[in-house]
Write a protein that holds these residues in place. Structure first.
Motif, mmCIF file in Angstrom:
data_model
loop_
_atom_site.group_PDB
_atom_site.id
_atom_site.type_symbol
_atom_site.label_atom_id
_atom_site.label_comp_id
_atom_site.label_asym_id
_atom_site.label_seq_id
_atom_site.Cartn_x
_atom_site.Cartn_y
_atom_site.Cartn_z
ATOM 1 N N ILE A 90 -6.545 3.933 -3.240
ATOM 2 C CA ILE A 90 -6.663 4.587 -1.936
ATOM 3 C C ILE A 90 -6.411 3.582 -0.814
ATOM 4 O O ILE A 90 -5.630 3.823 0.109
ATOM 5 C CB ILE A 90 -8.054 5.227 -1.784
ATOM 6 C CG1 ILE A 90 -8.168 6.414 -2.741
ATOM 7 C CG2 ILE A 90 -8.280 5.691 -0.352
ATOM 8 C CD1 ILE A 90 -9.504 7.083 -2.726
ATOM 9 N N ILE A 91 -7.063 2.413 -0.938
ATOM 10 C CA ILE A 91 -6.893 1.385 0.088
ATOM 11 C C ILE A 91 -5.432 0.961 0.177
ATOM 12 O O ILE A 91 -4.839 0.902 1.260
ATOM 13 C CB ILE A 91 -7.779 0.161 -0.222
ATOM 14 C CG1 ILE A 91 -9.252 0.540 -0.058
ATOM 15 C CG2 ILE A 91 -7.441 -1.002 0.710
ATOM 16 C CD1 ILE A 91 -10.205 -0.511 -0.542
ATOM 17 N N ALA A 92 -4.842 0.718 -0.998
ATOM 18 C CA ALA A 92 -3.453 0.268 -1.025
ATOM 19 C C ALA A 92 -2.542 1.332 -0.437
ATOM 20 O O ALA A 92 -1.612 1.023 0.321
ATOM 21 C CB ALA A 92 -3.040 -0.050 -2.460
ATOM 22 N N LEU A 139 -2.830 1.193 3.302
ATOM 23 C CA LEU A 139 -2.181 -0.003 3.836
ATOM 24 C C LEU A 139 -0.668 0.175 3.839
ATOM 25 O O LEU A 139 0.014 -0.176 4.802
ATOM 26 C CB LEU A 139 -2.556 -1.235 3.006
ATOM 27 C CG LEU A 139 -3.982 -1.754 3.209
ATOM 28 C CD1 LEU A 139 -4.254 -2.929 2.287
ATOM 29 C CD2 LEU A 139 -4.205 -2.160 4.662
ATOM 30 N N THR A 140 -0.148 0.739 2.735
ATOM 31 C CA THR A 140 1.292 0.947 2.646
ATOM 32 C C THR A 140 1.764 1.879 3.747
ATOM 33 O O THR A 140 2.815 1.702 4.345
ATOM 34 C CB THR A 140 1.654 1.562 1.278
ATOM 35 O OG1 THR A 140 0.982 0.825 0.269
ATOM 36 C CG2 THR A 140 3.146 1.517 1.037
ATOM 37 N N TYR A 141 0.959 2.883 4.023
ATOM 38 C CA TYR A 141 1.336 3.870 5.012
ATOM 39 C C TYR A 141 1.343 3.262 6.410
ATOM 40 O O TYR A 141 2.231 3.531 7.205
ATOM 41 C CB TYR A 141 0.364 5.044 4.940
ATOM 42 C CG TYR A 141 0.762 6.206 5.805
ATOM 43 C CD1 TYR A 141 1.769 7.076 5.388
ATOM 44 C CD2 TYR A 141 0.149 6.428 7.029
ATOM 45 C CE1 TYR A 141 2.153 8.133 6.172
ATOM 46 C CE2 TYR A 141 0.525 7.490 7.825
ATOM 47 C CZ TYR A 141 1.532 8.345 7.387
ATOM 48 O OH TYR A 141 1.905 9.397 8.163
ATOM 49 N N GLY A 189 3.068 -3.276 3.601
ATOM 50 C CA GLY A 189 1.783 -2.845 3.058
ATOM 51 C C GLY A 189 1.844 -2.621 1.561
ATOM 52 O O GLY A 189 0.833 -2.706 0.874
ATOM 53 N N TRP A 190 3.046 -2.376 1.070
ATOM 54 C CA TRP A 190 3.178 -2.094 -0.369
ATOM 55 C C TRP A 190 2.737 -3.268 -1.220
ATOM 56 O O TRP A 190 2.404 -3.121 -2.385
ATOM 57 C CB TRP A 190 4.617 -1.719 -0.721
ATOM 58 C CG TRP A 190 5.638 -2.732 -0.278
ATOM 59 C CD1 TRP A 190 6.316 -2.739 0.903
ATOM 60 C CD2 TRP A 190 6.072 -3.880 -0.994
ATOM 61 N NE1 TRP A 190 7.137 -3.813 0.987
ATOM 62 C CE2 TRP A 190 7.018 -4.542 -0.171
ATOM 63 C CE3 TRP A 190 5.768 -4.420 -2.250
ATOM 64 C CZ2 TRP A 190 7.645 -5.724 -0.563
ATOM 65 C CZ3 TRP A 190 6.401 -5.590 -2.640
ATOM 66 C CH2 TRP A 190 7.331 -6.228 -1.786
#
Lengths: 159, 495
Positions: free
Chosen positions: B374-376, B379-381, B386-387
């Motif tokens: 979820i955190i990742a 962050l990616t978004y 963020g990926w």
């Protein structure tokens, strides 16, 4: 594996739980009513009320019908000579052993609704934890309380 | 007979200083949060704080004047209070332990603080006399702690009340050779280096540095920040390292001071712990009141096989140590059993662990992957690059596996031991007769794999504490259950 505890709560406890659930549900119902009033006096869209109605009904079904029933079915306890065993919980099934020698005191208590139905809750406290057997018939609860207290007194501290 | 004594006058000063210490935090808090730089603000604060100082000084004096104690035959009588007068008689039989602490201030004046712990909790299980001459303190200690009443009275007649205690303590030591364990200088150093308090200290340093801006001229500050933003990530990294280093250094020094000259002495049923370089602290634990032993290995210490050992006891326990008392700041894991044999023989066993079933690997891993995905995802978004954070779930999976590997359970007739990892690896040893209640639970997710969790509750100083081991097999849970059950005929209980 040893046998699961067999003693069940009083059937009237289910009734009490349902009443409590209805009272809690009234709060959700209030949201519905509030929104209804808002529509009447302000220009709020009408369609969310159906969504809210559906939600409130669903919550009502779960809270008032399903959950108390399952909870009651899952609740069981057994008083042995040397320990008390409880088993309860729908999503998380808990099974507790409380040895008599660890019991510090046993109480019974009842709120207004329990009292109306002649029920009471037995509370068993150890030095570190507190456990409850909710919803037994008043007389039975008192009996149980005295019985556990006596067993706890007699329990051999050297065990 | 009526010889009420006061504390050493330095008590006023000590009380005042400790008030001051608290005040400093308030001042800092006000400076940080109450950033109202209106005119007159400083004036108000100056008056406000000096008023507090005067009041606390006056309070200290009144306390000193009204606090009086008297050492009677079998009890310590205490009078205190100006308006609400209180008399407290501490009876000898009720006393659990008496510790003499030489804190920094007391040490400067060659005084000690007497800490008396009484049985049965009550509203004030602990009692302190802040400043006494060492001689007087020892007198109190020996008068009130002497266990054998017959022996005591005979000695009393011989020596009188005010005679020093050398004789008594000598007779005590000869009767039973005490076991001693000391923290060596090298180990102390390792303790300090690998202490896990770094994070806390670093946060503190970071907080301070973030506040420094108020004392730096604005122009310079803006220039500096501008420069900082232009400079590379490496440079920010450098600052992070500096802050961490300062934090580490503070932890190092404070640990050295705190655990310097650490010593355990076991005598009969009592464990005396003495520690501290500037502040000599003294703690008496009764072995019969200890409810569990914890062996903790933080990540920094793991490669070297070092652990620290804590004990929980019903009564006692310092606040700063998570309600449990440190017994051994640092030793090798393999030495633990041998030390325990001397200090707490009840707990000295070879701990053999049965690992958890294979099914529980998945539960350990999923439990950590889920939030990290979820955190990742977030962050990616929200961030470019963020990926990269999708490395996080991979690390989480590895960590979950590690937790699984470390988890284990074992027991003999009288002891249960559980090993698990949150961040540090923790082993808990709990005697069966100290367990207040045992619970096994099964969540609906565990149901698919026929897994259970086991929870055992014990008493600690203030409230109960529950230790949990997640995702054990059905057999293990049943074993635990049978092991703990007090019913003799567990298997064939039928009406």
């Amino acid at each position: 594996m040893r046998l699961k505890p067999k003693q069940q709560l009083d059937l009237k406890a289910l009734k009490v739980w349902r009443i409590v659930a209805i009272l809690e549900w009234l709060f959700f119902f209030l949201i519905l009513i509030t929104y209804g009033i808002l529509i009447k006096y302000l220009t709020f869209p009408v369609w969310p009320i159906y969504l809210i109605l559906l939600g409130v009904l669903l919550i009502g079904y779960f809270k008032i019908f399903l959950v108390p029933k399952l909870q009651w079915e899952k609740w069981s306890y057994e008083i042995y000579e040397n320990e008390v065993e409880l088993m309860y919980g729908i999503l998380v099934v808990r099974r507790v052993i409380i040895p008599m020698i660890r019991v510090q005191h046993v109480d019974t208590k009842q709120g207004p609704i329990l009292r109306h139905y002649g029920l009471s809750t037995v509370t068993i406290s150890t030095a570190a934890t507190v456990h409850e057997i909710p919803g037994l018939e008043e007389e039975k609860a008192d009996e149980l309380r005295d019985y556990i207290a006596q067993l706890a007194r007699e329990a051999d501290p050297n065990e | 007979m009526n010889n009420w004594k006061r504390q050493h006058p330095t008590a006023i000063f000590i009380g005042f200083i400790s008030n001051l210490k608290e005040l400093i935090f308030t001042v800092i808090a006000v400076l940080i949060f109450g950033q109202s730089s209106q005119a007159g603000g400083t004036m108000f604060y100056t008056i406000f704080f000096s008023l507090i100082l005067v009041v606390s000084l006056g309070n200290g004096i009144i306390k000193w004047v009204t606090f009086r104690y008297q050492l009677a035959e079998d009890e310590l009588k205490i009078k205190q209070g100006l308006i609400f007068r209180k008399r407290r008689y501490i009876r000898k039989e009720r006393i659990q332990s008496i510790d003499l602490n030489e804190k920094l201030l007391q040490r400067l004046f060659r005084l000690v603080e007497v800490r008396i712990e009484t049985a049965g909790g009550g509203s004030e299980p602990e009692f302190r006399i802040v400043a006494l001459k060492k001689q007087e303190a020892l007198e109190i200690k020996n008068e009130l702690l002497h266990k054998n009443p017959a022996e005591k009275t005979s000695e009393m007649e011989e020596t009188g009340e005010s005679l020093p205690m050398e004789e008594k303590s000598v007779s005590k030591t000869t009767s039973d050779q005490p076991y001693q364990w000391k923290l060596t200088g090298f180990r102390l150093f390792i303790t300090a280096i690998t202490s896990s308090g770094i994070g806390i200290a670093a946060t503190f340093v970071a907080a301070i540095t973030s506040q420094v801006q108020q004392f730096i001229p604005d122009a310079f500050y803006e220039q500096f920040i501008g420069w900082l933003l232009h400079s590379s990530i490496l440079f920010i990294g450098f600052w992070v390292v500096v802050i961490l280093f300062i934090g580490w250094f503070i932890t190092l020094i404070s640990t050295l001071l705190k655990y310097g000259m650490f010593q355990i002495e076991k005598q009969l049923d009592e464990i005396h712990i003495t520690r501290g370089v500037l502040e000599r602290r003294n703690l008496t634990l009764s072995a019969t009141r200890i409810t569990s032993v914890r062996i903790v290995q933080n990540i920094l210490r793991q490669p070297f096989g070092f652990v620290s050992v804590y004990v929980e006891s019903a009564g006692g326990g310092r606040k700063e140590e998570d309600l449990s008392t440190i017994l051994i700041p640092l030793c090798k894991r393999k030495e633990v059993t041998q030390i325990l044999e001397n200090v707490l023989p009840e707990y000295a066993v070879d701990m053999v662990y049965t690992p958890l079933p294979k099914e529980s690997v998945r539960r350990y891993i999923v439990r950590l992957i889920f939030p990290s995905v979820i955190i990742a995802g977030l962050l990616t978004y929200f961030l470019s690059y963020g990926w990269i954070s999708f490395l996080l779930p991979i690390m989480a999976a590895g960590y979950g596996f590690w937790q699984y590997v470390d988890a284990g359970i074992g027991k003999n007739e009288s002891l249960l031991w559980i090993r698990s990892r949150a961040i540090a690896r923790t082993e808990v040893l709990i005697p069966r007769k100290r367990i207040q209640a045992m619970t096994t639970t099964q969540t609906f997710l565990q149901k698919f794999d026929l897994l259970f969790s086991v929870h055992v509750s014990i008493i600690t100083s203030i409230i109960g504490k529950t230790f949990t081991l997640r995702h054990i097999s059905k057999e293990q849970s049943e074993e635990c259950y049978l092991w703990y059950s007090y019913e003799e005929t567990e298997n064939n209980r039928e009406d």
